[in-house]
Design a protein around this motif. Structure first.
Motif: not given
Length: 162
Positions: A80-84, A102-103, A147-151
């Motif tokens: 839940x800490x990951x942002x776009x 890891x983030x 991996x990249x966090x996207x919308x």
């Protein structure tokens, strides 16, 4: 009575002396700690990321370093800490089972503090950047995946066998 006390204390001192010699001839605490430290290793992975003309990111693994040592603490991963724009780096075994996760905050858009009349934070947009991760060495870890966090979810950017 005095002879009886002397007679009983002599075997006690003799046993203590033998136990002390046995302890001193065994491995000392410092040797045990140095053996543990020799076995513990930290792996550093250094990456370079570039933004291509099409707008996508290209990641390359520049260097892998293994050094002796032990991490004081392992980073705690919270989904839940990951942002776009942030990256999720997963180290997996040969079957794809995640061992370490890891983030990494978005390296192409870092946030910096600016000092003036007030202290403020500004986001800088970069075309290329470098970032690194570290983890405790394990023979099970065979692959790294970024991996990249996207919308719309996660987008796979990089996979490589280590």
């Amino acid at each position: 009575m005095r002879n009886l006390i002397i007679f009983l204390t002599l075997p006690f001192y003799f046993c203590c002396n033998i136990l002390q010699d046995k302890y001193l001839n065994g491995k000392s605490e410092n040797e045990t700690i140095s053996i543990l430290n020799k076995n513990a290793q930290i792996v550093y992975l250094f990456f370079k990321i570039e933004k291509t003309d099409s707008g996508s990111e290209k990641i390359t693994l520049q260097e892998k370093k293994i050094v002796d040592g032990k991490l004081k603490s392992n980073p705690i991963f919270d989904e839940n800490e990951g942002k776009t724009g942030d990256f999720v780096v997963s180290m997996t075994d040969a079957n794809g089972k995640e061992i370490v996760k890891q983030l990494v905050e978005d390296p192409l858009n870092p946030t910096r503090e600016v000092y003036g009349d007030k202290i403020s934070r500004q986001t800088i947009t970069l075309q290329n950047a470098e970032f690194s991760i570290r983890y405790s060495h394990s023979a099970e870890i065979q692959m790294v995946r970024i991996e990249k966090i996207t919308n719309s979810g996660k987008q796979l950017l990089f996979t490589q066998k280590l």
